[in-house]
Structures are given as C-alpha cells and as structure tokens.
Enzyme design. Structure first.
Site, PDB file in Angstrom:
ATOM      1  CG  ASP A 141      44.482  35.675  53.249  1.00  0.00           C
ATOM      2  OD1 ASP A 141      43.602  36.546  53.123  1.00  0.00           O
ATOM      3  OD2 ASP A 141      44.931  35.019  52.299  1.00  0.00           O
TER       4      ASP A 141
ATOM      5  CD  GLU B 254      25.885  50.012  37.257  1.00  0.00           C
ATOM      6  OE1 GLU B 254      25.179  50.816  37.886  1.00  0.00           O
ATOM      7  OE2 GLU B 254      27.045  50.279  36.857  1.00  0.00           O
TER       8      GLU B 254
ATOM      9  CB  SER C 180      39.635  38.370  54.029  1.00  0.00           C
ATOM     10  OG  SER C 180      39.527  38.195  52.633  1.00  0.00           O
TER      11      SER C 180
ATOM     12  CE  LYS D  45      36.216  35.177  47.436  1.00  0.00           C
ATOM     13  NZ  LYS D  45      37.529  35.614  46.904  1.00  0.00           N
TER      14      LYS D  45
ATOM     15  CG  ASP E 274      39.770  34.388  49.298  1.00  0.00           C
ATOM     16  OD1 ASP E 274      38.855  33.642  48.943  1.00  0.00           O
ATOM     17  OD2 ASP E 274      39.582  35.556  49.685  1.00  0.00           O
TER      18      ASP E 274
END
Length: 220
Positions: free
Chosen positions: A10, A69, A111, A117, A12
């Site tokens: 993983d 958005e 992840s 990210k 995070d």
C-alpha cells in the site's frame, strides 16, 4: 531465500505519512460545505478509503451533490499540501530498497488512491524508481479497496500467484482487500492516528503484525 514471490505495498500510511495532510485538507473543504468535524473524526471516517467512493455519505452530511469539480478542487489542494509537507514513514525508503533487492525487483505499489497522487508521493520520498512500471491505482479498477481488484492486478502483472504474495497494509480497508486477494497480509501497526490498531487488524484475521518498518525486510 525470500518467502514470497512478490511483495505488494500500500502507499498511504505504509510508505508515506500522508494521512494527516490529506485529512486536514478534506476536513477543511467539507467544513465549508457544512459538515464540520474534528481531524480525528475525519481520519476515522475516511481512513483507507477513496473520497470519491464515499459520495453518498458526503452528500448525506452536506446536503449537496459531490461534483467532479469539487473532487478536482480537493485533489488540487491535497496535492499542493503534499508537495509542501509530505515525508516518508520512518524507515520505509530503506525497507523498500532492501526488499526490492532481495526480491529481484518483484515489488509493486497497489494503492486505493489516484495514480497522480501515488506517483507524486513516491517521487517526493525518493523511491519512485523502485516501483517503475509497477504502480496500480484503485481508481483504475472496477472496484477499489476493500475489494481485492488492485492487488489481483498487481500480482497478475508480476506473474505471481496472489497466494504467493505478501501485502503490506496499515488499515482494515486495505488489509481486507489483501486477504480477499488470497495474499498474506503484514499489518503495519505503529499506533497513533492515521493507522488501524493492532487489535483491529487481529480481529480481521491479520496474523503478521509489526510496529517498525525496519523489521519488515527480515519478516519477508
């Protein structure tokens, strides 16, 4: 001789200390939409989960639709904060390099986060080269964690039987995905916010628990 054919990490909370940063940004943006909570509450609710997958919960508490958005603005602010503040989990870069060498490069990062990210974070802490071509995002799978899809995809790309893979996780959500894939899950449980507890991991059925990343190469 390695005990496993491949090691699937993983990101995070396992490789990078991102959860406090991401949850602070998320909490602040949700507060502006009317869902006010503490950082601890935000961490508990969203730990190990993709924000986009929690649309129904967010809409329930804010009374507003979760728009593309809004998600894009969250990702933008989150990424800016990560670029400024992100650091590694203590000992993770050294552990990754040792495991990469011991397993002939047969490691992957799987992840639940979006690919941008993950790449940003691995580059920020200096280990992107260890996962070149072996990064898998739950956003690109039919189902994200706790479903096993991202771990099954990583194992398949490495040509490894999932039952011969080790998965390194720090949350119940991620460990559930690893177990569902048939892998052996190693639960990183350092204590404190941003990680599931050792008690929670044991209750899930994770038997291999450790508290310091420096321990991991020897365990594998």
């Amino acid at each position: 001789m390695p005990l496993f054919d491949a090691v699937l990490f993983d990101c995070d909370g396992v490789l990078v200390d991102s959860e406090p940063i991401t949850n602070r940004v998320l909490r602040d943006l949700l507060a502006r939409r009317g869902w006010d909570m503490t950082l601890e509450e935000c961490s508990r609710i969203f730990l190990g989960k993709a924000v986009k997958d929690e649309a129904a919960l967010i809409e329930q508490h804010t009374g507003q639709p979760l728009t593309t958005e809004w998600l894009q603005e969250f990702w933008r602010q989150r990424n800016l904060a990560l670029e400024r503040e992100l650091g590694p989990i203590p000992g993770a870069p050294q552990a990754v390099r040792a495991i990469h060498a011991a397993h002939g490069g047969r490691i992957a990062c799987a992840s639940g986060a979006d690919r941008r990210k993950v790449v940003l974070q691995l580059e920020k802490v200096g280990i992107l080269d260890c996962f070149d071509g072996r990064i898998f995002s739950g956003h690109e799978m039919p189902r994200s964690k706790p479903a096993p899809d991202v771990y099954l995809a990583a194992a398949a790309a490495l040509g490894a039987d999932p039952e011969r893979c080790a998965v390194v996780e720090d949350t119940v959500t991620g460990a559930t995905a690893g177990l569902a894939a048939g892998a052996t899950v190693f639960g990183y449980c350092p204590g404190g916010p941003g990680h599931s507890s050792a008690q929670q991991m044991r209750a899930l059925g994770v038997k291999a628990l450790f508290h310091d990343m420096a321990e991991l190469p020897a365990l594998l």
